[in-house]
Design a protein around this motif. Sequence first.
Motif, short mmCIF file in Angstrom:
data_model
loop_
_atom_site.label_atom_id
_atom_site.label_comp_id
_atom_site.label_asym_id
_atom_site.label_seq_id
_atom_site.Cartn_x
_atom_site.Cartn_y
_atom_site.Cartn_z
N PHE A 506 0.86 -1.18 0.00
CA PHE A 506 0.00 0.00 0.00
C PHE A 506 0.89 1.23 0.00
O PHE A 506 1.87 1.30 0.74
CB PHE A 506 -0.89 0.04 1.24
CG PHE A 506 -1.91 -1.05 1.28
CD1 PHE A 506 -3.02 -0.99 0.45
CD2 PHE A 506 -1.77 -2.12 2.13
CE1 PHE A 506 -3.98 -1.99 0.49
CE2 PHE A 506 -2.72 -3.13 2.17
CZ PHE A 506 -3.82 -3.06 1.34
N PHE A 507 0.55 2.21 -0.81
CA PHE A 507 1.28 3.47 -0.85
C PHE A 507 0.31 4.60 -0.53
O PHE A 507 -0.88 4.51 -0.83
CB PHE A 507 1.89 3.71 -2.23
CG PHE A 507 3.08 2.86 -2.52
CD1 PHE A 507 4.35 3.34 -2.32
CD2 PHE A 507 2.92 1.57 -3.01
CE1 PHE A 507 5.45 2.55 -2.59
CE2 PHE A 507 4.01 0.77 -3.28
CZ PHE A 507 5.29 1.27 -3.07
N GLN A 508 0.87 5.66 0.05
CA GLN A 508 0.01 6.80 0.35
C GLN A 508 0.79 8.08 0.11
O GLN A 508 2.00 8.15 0.30
CB GLN A 508 -0.46 6.75 1.81
CG GLN A 508 -1.40 7.90 2.13
CD GLN A 508 -2.09 7.72 3.46
OE1 GLN A 508 -1.82 6.77 4.18
NE2 GLN A 508 -2.99 8.62 3.77
N LEU A 509 0.03 9.10 -0.29
CA LEU A 509 0.63 10.41 -0.48
C LEU A 509 0.98 10.98 0.90
O LEU A 509 0.11 11.07 1.77
CB LEU A 509 -0.35 11.33 -1.19
CG LEU A 509 0.13 12.72 -1.53
CD1 LEU A 509 1.19 12.67 -2.62
CD2 LEU A 509 -1.02 13.60 -1.97
N HIS A 510 2.23 11.34 1.08
CA HIS A 510 2.63 11.93 2.35
C HIS A 510 2.31 13.40 2.30
O HIS A 510 2.82 14.13 1.43
CB HIS A 510 4.13 11.69 2.59
CG HIS A 510 4.52 11.89 4.00
ND1 HIS A 510 4.62 13.14 4.54
CD2 HIS A 510 4.81 11.02 4.99
CE1 HIS A 510 4.98 13.03 5.82
NE2 HIS A 510 5.09 11.75 6.12
N LYS A 511 1.47 13.84 3.24
CA LYS A 511 0.93 15.20 3.18
C LYS A 511 2.01 16.27 3.26
O LYS A 511 2.02 17.21 2.48
CB LYS A 511 -0.10 15.39 4.31
CG LYS A 511 -1.48 14.94 3.90
CD LYS A 511 -2.27 16.07 3.27
CE LYS A 511 -3.26 15.61 2.23
NZ LYS A 511 -4.20 14.59 2.65
N GLN A 512 2.93 16.08 4.22
CA GLN A 512 3.92 17.14 4.41
C GLN A 512 4.99 17.10 3.33
O GLN A 512 5.35 18.10 2.74
CB GLN A 512 4.58 16.99 5.79
CG GLN A 512 3.71 17.48 6.93
CD GLN A 512 2.79 16.37 7.45
OE1 GLN A 512 3.22 15.23 7.59
NE2 GLN A 512 1.55 16.71 7.73
N LYS A 513 5.46 15.89 3.07
CA LYS A 513 6.56 15.77 2.12
C LYS A 513 6.05 15.87 0.68
O LYS A 513 6.79 16.22 -0.22
CB LYS A 513 7.27 14.43 2.31
CG LYS A 513 7.82 14.24 3.70
CD LYS A 513 9.25 14.74 3.77
CE LYS A 513 9.74 14.95 5.19
NZ LYS A 513 9.42 13.88 6.13
N GLY A 514 4.78 15.50 0.50
CA GLY A 514 4.19 15.63 -0.83
C GLY A 514 4.65 14.57 -1.81
O GLY A 514 4.66 14.78 -3.00
N ASP A 515 5.05 13.40 -1.30
CA ASP A 515 5.36 12.33 -2.25
C ASP A 515 4.69 11.03 -1.77
O ASP A 515 4.21 10.94 -0.65
CB ASP A 515 6.87 12.14 -2.39
CG ASP A 515 7.53 11.83 -1.06
OD1 ASP A 515 6.81 11.91 -0.03
OD2 ASP A 515 8.72 11.50 -1.04
N PHE A 516 4.70 10.06 -2.67
CA PHE A 516 4.06 8.80 -2.32
C PHE A 516 5.05 7.89 -1.62
O PHE A 516 6.18 7.70 -2.07
CB PHE A 516 3.53 8.12 -3.58
CG PHE A 516 2.22 8.68 -4.03
CD1 PHE A 516 1.04 8.17 -3.53
CD2 PHE A 516 2.17 9.74 -4.92
CE1 PHE A 516 -0.17 8.69 -3.92
CE2 PHE A 516 0.97 10.27 -5.31
CZ PHE A 516 -0.21 9.74 -4.81
#
Lengths: 745, 334
Positions: A506-516
């Motif tokens: 599972f991958f998720q967009l990292h809110k602060q860093k802005g990458d998956f």
Amino acid sequence: MASNDTDADYDIDDIDYSDIEAKYQVQPEDGFENIIVVDGVPIIDRSKLDKLLTKITKEFGKKGAPIKPDDIFVPWDDSTGKSKGYIFVEFHTADEAAYALSAMDGHPFDAKHTFVTNYFTDVEKFVNIDETYVEPKTEEYKPREHLRAWLADPQGRDQYGIYRGNDVEIHWHGKPSQREQAYKHTEWTDLYISWSPQGTYMTTLHRQGVQLWGGPSWLLQQRFAHPYVKLIDFSPCEQYLVTWSNEPIVVPEGAMQGSRYFSPIDEGNHIAIWDIKSGNMLRTFPAAQAEGEEPGSKKQLQWPAFKWSPDDKFVARVTPGQQISVYELPSMGLQAKKSIKIEGVVDFEWCPLGDKDREDAEKAEKEAKGGAKTTRKVKENMLAYWTPEVANQPARVTLMKFPSRSILRQKNLFNVSECKIYWQNQGDFLCVRVDRHTKTKKTLFCNLEIFRVREKDYPVEVVELKDTVLEFSWEPKGERFAIVSSSDPNLGNPGPGITIKTDVNFFQLHKQKGDFRLLRNLPGRTSNTIRWSPRGRFVLLATVGSSSKSELEFWDLDFNTEDVGRKETVKDEWGSGIQHLGTADHYGVTDAEWDPSGRYLATHASAWRHTLENGYAIWDFKGQELEKHIMDRFKQFLWRPRPKTLLTKEQQKQIRKNLREYSRQFEEEDAAEESNVSAELIAHRKRLVDEWNAWRRRCKDDLAEERKKKGTEVDGEPGPQEETKEEIEMWVDELIEQTEEEVVE
Amino acid sequence: MRPILLQGHERSLTQIKYNKEGDLLFSASKDIGINVWFTHNGERLGTYDGHNGTVWTIDVDSQSKFLVSGSADNCMKLWNVATGKCLYTWEFPTAVKRVAFNEDDDQIVCITEQRMGYQSAVRVFDINREGEGTSQSKEPAYMFNPVGSKATVCAFAFMNDLILTGHESGKIALFDMKTGDEVLNNERAHMDTVTDLQLSPDGTYFITSSKDKTARLHDTKTLAVLKTYPTETPLNSAAIAPKRPYVLLGGGQEAMSVTTTSARQGKFETRFWHKVFEEEVGRVKGHFGPINTIAVHPGGTSYSSGGEDGFVRVHHFDESYWKVKPYGDMEIED
């Protein structure tokens, strides 16, 4: 016998033979079917006759209806000595005449004269037409059934269709007491069934074509005559339908004509596009033929061959290696009169519309209708396509705006063997799965190129993976995706009994860093299928189509967050919200599908794939089995899709706010129902028992009578008699040893 | 209780029968032997040797004196239960597929196979119970050929002179044994071959199993279907449990196709269904081949199943079987 009457002499003239005459009358052959009347011929005098006749024969000849000047009869007006402006043309056969009739009607003879043709035999008919105007009767208005009536179900249940043997059944799904069959139809379809994308129509395929059914009583709504149709595809807004048949279209003689049917120019084509509301055939196309490919060569058909833009305004098809042709609707003309020429293009996908885009578009449309100047700029459609490596040019993925055809973003890729384009369903992200090979082309690995479409300049990020990705799936309306990857050596050579080991990530967009980023890795699975709930959050991992494994895993990706309000809480720990909810097993499962509400999951084992334990099961999102039906020759299970919600944002918010209130209400209903059901069941059982006991008593009487007749013992209750057990108690005293002791005091 | 495994046969079981008291269990199999066992401990009491082919069917009289058996060697034999001696042998042109005693033990009905130009025949023999039992009449008392589909199973009905039959087509019928007339029939009782027919203790109703994957309860008098028990596998046998409202069904995938499937798909379980409510109550696993025959102790205290795997499993019901009331307090007559 009326003998009295026969005695009386009768006059032969009195007998009425009219009925017999009428019956046996020989119709004189008209013999005029091969003559047509051509009107609109220039009026001439006799001197110009020869010239005119040669000109007319020439004109006829040009249109493929050759005649000789002798075949033409020109009537003359004796008073003026001029022709009357019309001629009679005689043909050898009625068929030729019929052809000429259609070919020459409306033919421009010269600037002033246009031919009007009629059958000679029709002239009389037209003369006899009653000239008085009769007001056509207005047909009484019959309200048609509402096509979305199922949405008004008081219990808010969803429907599903199953196709089993020759029967198609439509069921309601809800609480146990609310499950019922809504409709059943035997021999409804010849091939398979399909719902339209918003659930309005049930589609059945027949030898003669496609039929659409709908409304609460499942009446025929529309039919499309495409013989031997095999595949169909709806446009997303249910306005149009694409059909494909492997048999080329043939228009036999005497076939039905009109806008709803094929005409001779469609002959030889395979694909047809139809307007659903009117039933009109819009345009036909030949089957896709790649460049330099032999016609009739075996290549897997790409379906859907035509891809619809999400707003139903355009439909496009790719000619591999050459171009993308986009057609406008409803005219079906080529947009801007030319295709988008792209050297080497392999595949493309339209960007789906997000909820917000749709709203904007609707608002803009409303404003435009109201005459107000549209201040808002309507977002253009977008499509993504890819081209492979050619010579020294790299492979490329391109984002293009349409209809302006401006290129938004391009990304070059190297060592590409295959690309696959996945849009997130709101159009927020685009993932291109790139299967890459090493220089030696021996091993394959995979890159995920993720475009963040909503951000400025469309930033792209790459997720590099060492394994081959078998399955990729975006979370609907979410910022997560799941992949199934495998490094199993058996990959690529499937055989019986081989189950490929896979990893699920599972991958998720990292809110602060802005990458998956990787959220969670689940190693050592056999899952090969990912099914996200249509509302996101819940996901099913299944092992499908295997003969030895059939595991279903239910996962929750937001276990720690309350769904109420769905506020984005700050994650305490990366990936801590993932929770395994349950594991289940459905032997021989061939596919799984969430219901439109995302609360239930249906798995089924179709007889099209194998014949073991065919049937379907319905689970809740936690993996609890709710019902399971094993049925022979079970083929298809389809949830009825729901259209977009009609509630406004505010109403939805309101509902979410009062969720607790609602859930209390529902729980009360559930409790009431449960007791109701059990009471009903008990009563039912009581009735069965009473019936049974009454019948048994009757039986016993019968038996006694029979025995009396036989003269044998009446008394004895037959069957094994309770053996009278005689209990004998025995006391066995056994003397083992006897010793005498003298007690000395 | 743990089932007792009876391992005395080398090939698949064809029919098993309790005697009236239920202390003995007779088993016939495709190897040529017939065995008799003590039901309470599974000890083998003896064998009945003499057949020279698959023993298709057996029945024992109510006094446990005579045993009758039918075999693929075209013979029907009468045995002394106690000594194991063959008392009499009838010979027929074709194999004997089913035998049954009547209530009074003075008649036997048998079905012979339709083969080699011979029609399927139902014969009724009078049994001379005097003396040793070795002097029997060679000729049947009555004989008739059911027209149409051949008979596969039969039993004496409680009504005078009537014989119940189940047929290959799925039909069940009542024949008058004296005239050979079909008195009554139910053509649509099953959609496929009737594989077993067992009477209720008093004979007023009976259960049939069929290849059409259902078992059904019928009224002996009218042949009307009373209850239906649908399953997802072809059934080979069905029995009625006395004193408790259950019926037992057994079957499984055809022996032919078993090798291509695993045990979990075979469904080689004994299914317990509620007799009146037509609901499945439970299943008992154990066999690793289809179940060919099921019999219940006449007192209802145990049941046995014989499988294609060559084993007989004797299950004694636990205390809880009698006590538990899954459907509440309901008086259901047997």
